[in-house]
Design a protein around this motif. Structure first.
Motif, PDB file in Angstrom:
ATOM      1  N   GLU A 108      14.479  -7.348 -41.918  1.00 51.30           N
ATOM      2  CA  GLU A 108      13.614  -8.471 -42.288  1.00 51.30           C
ATOM      3  C   GLU A 108      12.305  -8.478 -41.503  1.00 51.30           C
ATOM      4  O   GLU A 108      11.336  -9.091 -41.940  1.00 51.30           O
ATOM      5  CB  GLU A 108      14.341  -9.808 -42.056  1.00 51.30           C
ATOM      6  CG  GLU A 108      15.507 -10.069 -42.972  1.00 51.30           C
ATOM      7  CD  GLU A 108      16.851  -9.614 -42.410  1.00 51.30           C
ATOM      8  OE1 GLU A 108      17.879 -10.033 -42.964  1.00 51.30           O
ATOM      9  OE2 GLU A 108      16.872  -8.833 -41.436  1.00 51.30           O
ATOM     10  N   ASN A 117      21.839 -16.114 -40.165  1.00 47.01           N
ATOM     11  CA  ASN A 117      21.628 -15.914 -41.605  1.00 47.01           C
ATOM     12  C   ASN A 117      20.622 -14.804 -41.908  1.00 47.01           C
ATOM     13  O   ASN A 117      19.902 -14.861 -42.902  1.00 47.01           O
ATOM     14  CB  ASN A 117      21.227 -17.228 -42.284  1.00 47.01           C
ATOM     15  CG  ASN A 117      21.542 -17.209 -43.761  1.00 47.01           C
ATOM     16  OD1 ASN A 117      22.497 -16.567 -44.184  1.00 47.01           O
ATOM     17  ND2 ASN A 117      20.731 -17.891 -44.545  1.00 47.01           N
ATOM     18  N   LEU A 118      20.570 -13.789 -41.057  1.00 48.40           N
ATOM     19  CA  LEU A 118      19.760 -12.592 -41.304  1.00 48.40           C
ATOM     20  C   LEU A 118      20.697 -11.557 -41.908  1.00 48.40           C
ATOM     21  O   LEU A 118      21.280 -10.725 -41.216  1.00 48.40           O
ATOM     22  CB  LEU A 118      19.117 -12.095 -40.004  1.00 48.40           C
ATOM     23  CG  LEU A 118      18.058 -13.020 -39.419  1.00 48.40           C
ATOM     24  CD1 LEU A 118      17.665 -12.579 -38.022  1.00 48.40           C
ATOM     25  CD2 LEU A 118      16.848 -13.087 -40.330  1.00 48.40           C
ATOM     26  N   THR A 119      20.859 -11.614 -43.213  1.00 45.78           N
ATOM     27  CA  THR A 119      21.893 -10.834 -43.887  1.00 45.78           C
ATOM     28  C   THR A 119      21.407  -9.485 -44.399  1.00 45.78           C
ATOM     29  O   THR A 119      22.164  -8.778 -45.074  1.00 45.78           O
ATOM     30  CB  THR A 119      22.500 -11.639 -45.052  1.00 45.78           C
ATOM     31  OG1 THR A 119      21.448 -12.021 -45.947  1.00 45.78           O
ATOM     32  CG2 THR A 119      23.216 -12.883 -44.534  1.00 45.78           C
ATOM     33  N   ARG A 173      24.179 -11.959 -38.844  1.00 44.66           N
ATOM     34  CA  ARG A 173      24.614 -12.348 -40.184  1.00 44.66           C
ATOM     35  C   ARG A 173      25.203 -13.760 -40.238  1.00 44.66           C
ATOM     36  O   ARG A 173      24.821 -14.553 -41.085  1.00 44.66           O
ATOM     37  CB  ARG A 173      25.629 -11.343 -40.720  1.00 44.66           C
ATOM     38  CG  ARG A 173      25.025  -9.967 -41.001  1.00 44.66           C
ATOM     39  CD  ARG A 173      26.033  -9.024 -41.627  1.00 44.66           C
ATOM     40  NE  ARG A 173      26.573  -9.547 -42.866  1.00 44.66           N
ATOM     41  CZ  ARG A 173      25.957  -9.516 -44.053  1.00 44.66           C
ATOM     42  NH1 ARG A 173      24.765  -8.976 -44.148  1.00 44.66           N
ATOM     43  NH2 ARG A 173      26.533 -10.019 -45.119  1.00 44.66           N
ATOM     44  N   ASP A 174      26.117 -14.052 -39.323  1.00 40.42           N
ATOM     45  CA  ASP A 174      26.881 -15.294 -39.414  1.00 40.42           C
ATOM     46  C   ASP A 174      26.221 -16.476 -38.715  1.00 40.42           C
ATOM     47  O   ASP A 174      26.444 -17.613 -39.114  1.00 40.42           O
ATOM     48  CB  ASP A 174      28.283 -15.102 -38.834  1.00 40.42           C
ATOM     49  CG  ASP A 174      29.080 -14.033 -39.559  1.00 40.42           C
ATOM     50  OD1 ASP A 174      28.739 -13.709 -40.712  1.00 40.42           O
ATOM     51  OD2 ASP A 174      30.037 -13.504 -38.960  1.00 40.42           O
ATOM     52  N   ARG A 175      25.455 -16.211 -37.675  1.00 40.90           N
ATOM     53  CA  ARG A 175      24.871 -17.320 -36.914  1.00 40.90           C
ATOM     54  C   ARG A 175      23.409 -17.556 -37.265  1.00 40.90           C
ATOM     55  O   ARG A 175      22.928 -18.673 -37.191  1.00 40.90           O
ATOM     56  CB  ARG A 175      24.984 -17.062 -35.413  1.00 40.90           C
ATOM     57  CG  ARG A 175      26.358 -16.686 -34.922  1.00 40.90           C
ATOM     58  CD  ARG A 175      27.322 -17.885 -34.920  1.00 40.90           C
ATOM     59  NE  ARG A 175      28.700 -17.496 -34.734  1.00 40.90           N
ATOM     60  CZ  ARG A 175      29.273 -17.217 -33.579  1.00 40.90           C
ATOM     61  NH1 ARG A 175      28.591 -17.254 -32.473  1.00 40.90           N
ATOM     62  NH2 ARG A 175      30.550 -16.891 -33.543  1.00 40.90           N
ATOM     63  N   HIS A 232      15.636 -17.207 -30.524  1.00 37.14           N
ATOM     64  CA  HIS A 232      16.784 -17.965 -31.032  1.00 37.14           C
ATOM     65  C   HIS A 232      17.741 -18.226 -29.875  1.00 37.14           C
ATOM     66  O   HIS A 232      18.107 -17.300 -29.159  1.00 37.14           O
ATOM     67  CB  HIS A 232      17.524 -17.177 -32.109  1.00 37.14           C
ATOM     68  CG  HIS A 232      16.690 -16.791 -33.272  1.00 37.14           C
ATOM     69  ND1 HIS A 232      16.502 -17.606 -34.368  1.00 37.14           N
ATOM     70  CD2 HIS A 232      15.970 -15.672 -33.520  1.00 37.14           C
ATOM     71  CE1 HIS A 232      15.720 -17.000 -35.236  1.00 37.14           C
ATOM     72  NE2 HIS A 232      15.385 -15.830 -34.739  1.00 37.14           N
ATOM     73  N   ASP A 278      27.397  -9.664 -36.058  1.00 36.50           N
ATOM     74  CA  ASP A 278      27.928 -10.963 -36.461  1.00 36.50           C
ATOM     75  C   ASP A 278      26.986 -12.102 -36.088  1.00 36.50           C
ATOM     76  O   ASP A 278      26.858 -13.074 -36.848  1.00 36.50           O
ATOM     77  CB  ASP A 278      29.320 -11.186 -35.860  1.00 36.50           C
ATOM     78  CG  ASP A 278      30.374 -10.307 -36.515  1.00 36.50           C
ATOM     79  OD1 ASP A 278      30.157  -9.864 -37.666  1.00 36.50           O
ATOM     80  OD2 ASP A 278      31.418 -10.048 -35.883  1.00 36.50           O
TER      81      ASP A 278
END
Length: 164
Positions: free
Chosen positions: A84, A40-42, A36-38, A21, A33
């Motif tokens: 994940e 979308n691996l929440t 999660r935020d960039r 990525h 962050d």
């Protein structure tokens, strides 16, 4: 906008769960962050955001780290594994994931991803020889629901399965 108020970003490349990525991030962005935020691996959870609870545990080069205390730029070029990325081909659960289900080792589930990531490291590093050793090694991961006896049982089960 003055030079002091401009947002400075840096390009980084992260390898997460076997996928590369490319991101533009501020140097102070944490791995948590970025995930999660960039990206979308929440699955990796933000609990205390101070390194106290273990909910944000991921693996970097196979070692467990607290992603809320790790800058994304610090792990550029290193292999990162999140919850994940634990399942095998076709979605086959990792031995620890399966044991957590078998042993009912979660209640609300919020801490579960961090608990599982720590448990995988616990077993891989040879710290699952006894319940006391498991409890000691897993002490950095908090569960507000108090599912600790089930978590220890799950780690013990997975360790036996991995060993056989």
């Amino acid at each position: 906008m003055t030079d002091q108020t401009k947002s400075t970003t840096i390009p980084i490349r992260l390898t997460i769960n076997g996928h590369s990525h490319e991101l533009q991030v501020e140097p102070r962005v944490t791995l948590l962050d970025a995930l999660r935020d960039r990206l979308n691996l929440t699955g990796t959870k933000k609990g205390c955001d101070q390194g106290q609870c273990g909910a944000c545990t991921v693996h970097v080069e196979g070692q467990r780290v607290l992603s809320c205390l790790t800058l994304a730029a610090q792990v550029e070029g290193r292999e990162i594994t999140t919850i994940e990325g634990l399942a095998g081909d076709g979605g086959t659960l990792n031995a620890v994931q399966a044991a957590f289900l078998d042993q009912d080792a979660f209640q609300c589930g919020y801490c579960t991803p961090g608990q599982i990531m720590s448990a995988v490291a616990c077993i891989r590093e040879g710290h699952a020889g006894s319940d006391d050793e498991i409890r000691e090694y897993m002490a950095g991961n908090l569960c507000r629901c108090g599912a600790y006896p089930h978590i220890v049982a799950a780690v013990r089960q997975a360790a036996l399965e991995v060993a056989s």
